[in-house]
Design an enzyme around this catalytic site. Structure first.
Site, short mmCIF file in Angstrom:
data_model
loop_
_atom_site.label_atom_id
_atom_site.label_comp_id
_atom_site.label_asym_id
_atom_site.label_seq_id
_atom_site.Cartn_x
_atom_site.Cartn_y
_atom_site.Cartn_z
N GLY A 41 -13.43 -10.46 -86.62
CA GLY A 41 -12.86 -9.74 -87.75
C GLY A 41 -13.93 -9.40 -88.77
O GLY A 41 -15.10 -9.24 -88.44
N CYS A 42 -13.56 -9.34 -90.03
CA CYS A 42 -14.49 -8.99 -91.10
C CYS A 42 -15.60 -10.03 -91.23
O CYS A 42 -15.33 -11.22 -91.35
CB CYS A 42 -13.73 -8.87 -92.42
SG CYS A 42 -14.80 -8.58 -93.84
N PHE A 43 -16.85 -9.57 -91.21
CA PHE A 43 -17.95 -10.53 -91.27
C PHE A 43 -18.05 -11.25 -92.61
O PHE A 43 -18.63 -12.33 -92.68
CB PHE A 43 -19.30 -9.93 -90.87
CG PHE A 43 -19.68 -8.59 -91.45
CD1 PHE A 43 -19.15 -8.11 -92.65
CD2 PHE A 43 -20.61 -7.79 -90.79
CE1 PHE A 43 -19.53 -6.88 -93.17
CE2 PHE A 43 -21.00 -6.56 -91.31
CZ PHE A 43 -20.46 -6.11 -92.51
N CYS A 47 -15.63 -12.72 -94.06
CA CYS A 47 -14.83 -13.94 -93.86
C CYS A 47 -15.57 -14.95 -92.98
O CYS A 47 -15.60 -16.15 -93.28
CB CYS A 47 -13.50 -13.59 -93.21
SG CYS A 47 -12.47 -12.41 -94.12
#
Length: 218
Positions: A51-53, A55
């Site tokens: 997912g979003c890096f 996070c």
């Protein structure tokens, strides 16, 4: 006004061809020989997409034995990917992190446990509100030992959940560092709505599950 059926058909065909080409390139990447990154000053490196890096960076930086986490792109077929280009899904890259760690303190196997324990392992092409191939889950291996660790843990998790695990298993090839403004993003942007609503809650959920792995300041 609706477009003529013939134009729509052509556009759909082109989109299908692009997807097929993308899938083929992804398969080609997955069959390459892994590149092993040597230790540097006693530190090893591991690579994950989940997912979003922003996070993922925050999660791994909270772990004992992790020296630094760098945000970037990996798993694709283009050189020098950018944030804008990877977001199109056409580069094949996923938002990824480079985890620089001390193998005498934390093992690669533990980092894989952190990986699966900090995400929804069954979500395909994304995590939470982030959707698209650039947010897909990938674990990269650098040698056969790492590949066996990943596949063993993935299989065990699939049996435990009685579900398919979305994470792809790729041979590591190259990591491209993301733009500077993406680095340490959560720490430097605590007021950002995404950070407040997505990144911090994801980190807190992880911390509650793995308190024994956290650095003292966390």
């Amino acid at each position: 006004m609706k477009k003529p059926i013939s134009i729509i058909a052509v556009l759909l065909l082109l989109f299908s061809c692009q997807n097929n080409a993308q899938n083929k390139k992804s398969r080609d990447v997955s069959t390459l020989e892994p590149v092993e990154v040597p230790l540097q000053n006693g530190m090893a490196k591991a690579y994950f997409s989940s997912g979003c890096f922003w996070c993922v960076e925050a999660v791994y930086e909270s772990i004992k034995g992790v020296h630094e986490v760098i945000n970037g792109y990996s798993g694709g077929h283009t050189k020098n990917p950018t944030y804008e280009a990877s977001n199109t899904g056409r580069t094949g890259h996923a938002e990824s992190v480079e985890v620089i760690y001390d193998p005498n303190i934390v093992s690669f196997a533990t980092l894989v446990d952190v990986y699966f324990g900090s995400q929804n392992p069954t979500q395909v092409n994304g995590q939470g509100p982030d959707h698209g191939s650039q947010y897909r889950s990938i674990i990269f291996y650098q040698n056969d030992e790492q590949k066996q660790i990943i596949e063993s843990k993935k299989e065990a998790l699939a049996k435990k959940l009685n579900a398919n695990i979305a994470a792809e298993v790729y041979p590591f090839q190259k990591f491209w560092k993301a733009e500077e403004y993406h680095q340490n993003y959560e720490k430097l942007n605590l007021g950002n709505p995404y950070v407040q609503k997505v990144s911090i809650p994801r980190l807190n959920r992880f911390k509650q599950k793995f308190p024994e792995l956290l650095k003292e300041q966390h």
